[in-house]
Scaffold this motif. Structure first.
Motif, short mmCIF file in Angstrom:
data_model
loop_
_atom_site.label_atom_id
_atom_site.label_comp_id
_atom_site.label_asym_id
_atom_site.label_seq_id
_atom_site.Cartn_x
_atom_site.Cartn_y
_atom_site.Cartn_z
N MET A 1 0.05 -5.59 -12.42
CA MET A 1 -1.20 -5.55 -11.70
C MET A 1 -1.94 -4.23 -11.99
N ARG A 2 -1.16 -3.16 -12.07
CA ARG A 2 -1.75 -1.86 -12.36
C ARG A 2 -2.47 -1.87 -13.71
N ASP A 3 -1.86 -2.55 -14.68
CA ASP A 3 -2.47 -2.65 -16.01
C ASP A 3 -3.78 -3.41 -15.97
N LEU A 4 -3.86 -4.44 -15.14
CA LEU A 4 -5.09 -5.20 -15.00
C LEU A 4 -6.21 -4.34 -14.43
N VAL A 5 -5.90 -3.58 -13.39
CA VAL A 5 -6.90 -2.70 -12.77
C VAL A 5 -7.38 -1.67 -13.78
N GLU A 6 -6.44 -1.09 -14.52
CA GLU A 6 -6.80 -0.08 -15.51
C GLU A 6 -7.65 -0.69 -16.64
N TYR A 7 -7.29 -1.87 -17.09
CA TYR A 7 -8.05 -2.55 -18.14
C TYR A 7 -9.49 -2.83 -17.70
N LEU A 8 -9.65 -3.35 -16.49
CA LEU A 8 -10.98 -3.67 -16.00
C LEU A 8 -11.83 -2.40 -15.81
N ALA A 9 -11.22 -1.35 -15.32
CA ALA A 9 -11.96 -0.09 -15.11
C ALA A 9 -12.38 0.52 -16.45
N ALA B 1 -10.51 8.92 -19.45
CA ALA B 1 -10.42 9.64 -18.19
C ALA B 1 -10.01 8.76 -17.02
N VAL B 2 -9.84 7.48 -17.25
CA VAL B 2 -9.48 6.55 -16.17
C VAL B 2 -8.00 6.69 -15.85
N ARG B 3 -7.70 6.83 -14.57
CA ARG B 3 -6.32 6.91 -14.10
C ARG B 3 -6.18 6.03 -12.87
N VAL B 4 -5.12 5.26 -12.82
CA VAL B 4 -4.91 4.35 -11.70
C VAL B 4 -3.59 4.71 -11.02
N ASP B 5 -3.65 4.95 -9.73
CA ASP B 5 -2.46 5.21 -8.92
C ASP B 5 -2.25 4.02 -8.00
N GLY C 1 0.62 0.02 0.92
CA GLY C 1 -0.06 0.19 2.20
C GLY C 1 0.50 -0.78 3.23
N ARG C 2 -0.09 -0.78 4.41
CA ARG C 2 0.36 -1.67 5.47
C ARG C 2 0.15 -3.13 5.13
N GLU C 3 -0.93 -3.41 4.41
CA GLU C 3 -1.28 -4.80 4.13
C GLU C 3 -1.03 -5.19 2.68
N GLY C 4 -0.29 -4.40 1.94
CA GLY C 4 -0.01 -4.70 0.54
C GLY C 4 -0.24 -3.48 -0.33
N TRP C 5 -0.42 -3.71 -1.61
CA TRP C 5 -0.63 -2.63 -2.56
C TRP C 5 -2.08 -2.18 -2.58
N VAL C 6 -2.28 -0.85 -2.72
CA VAL C 6 -3.61 -0.27 -2.86
C VAL C 6 -3.64 0.45 -4.20
N TYR C 7 -4.64 0.14 -5.00
CA TYR C 7 -4.82 0.78 -6.31
C TYR C 7 -6.01 1.72 -6.23
N TYR C 8 -5.78 2.99 -6.55
CA TYR C 8 -6.83 4.00 -6.52
C TYR C 8 -7.24 4.30 -7.95
N ILE C 9 -8.52 4.15 -8.24
CA ILE C 9 -9.05 4.43 -9.57
C ILE C 9 -9.73 5.79 -9.55
N ASN D 1 -5.65 -4.21 -2.75
CA ASN D 1 -6.97 -3.64 -2.57
C ASN D 1 -7.19 -2.61 -3.66
N VAL D 2 -8.46 -2.38 -4.01
CA VAL D 2 -8.82 -1.41 -5.04
C VAL D 2 -9.83 -0.44 -4.43
N GLU D 3 -9.57 0.85 -4.60
CA GLU D 3 -10.44 1.90 -4.09
C GLU D 3 -10.82 2.83 -5.21
N VAL D 4 -12.00 3.45 -5.13
CA VAL D 4 -12.46 4.42 -6.11
C VAL D 4 -12.38 5.80 -5.50
N ARG D 5 -11.80 6.72 -6.25
CA ARG D 5 -11.75 8.12 -5.79
C ARG D 5 -12.73 8.94 -6.57
#
Length: 72
Positions: A1-9, A18-22, A26-34, A68-72
């Motif tokens: 899933m992390r690879d998908l988020v990174e690919y789309l970003a 410069a894209v990094r995904v952490d 979380g309480r309701e599942g995984w949260v990916y921070y871009i 969930n996906v969040e932008v930092r």
């Protein structure tokens, strides 16, 4: 899933190196921070948040709604 988020970003921004995904649990599942280059933050979010919402929709469809996906 992390690879998908990174690919789309990386597909959206001007500085894909410069894209990094952490990922964090979380309480309701995984949260990916871009994290990206400051100039690309607006491009990643898009007008009225349309780009990030599209990314969230794709990721949630693969993650069955528990991510969930969040932008930092």
């Amino acid at each position: 899933m992390r690879d998908l988020v990174e690919y789309l970003a990386k597909a959206v921004v001007d500085h894909p190196g410069a894209v990094r995904v952490d990922e964090r649990r979380g309480r309701e599942g995984w949260v990916y921070y871009i994290e990206t280059h400051p100039e690309d933050k607006g491009r990643l979010i898009g007008r009225q948040g349309r780009v990030i919402e599209a990314i969230r929709t794709v990721v949630r469809s693969f993650g069955k709604g528990r991510v969930n996906v969040e932008v930092r």
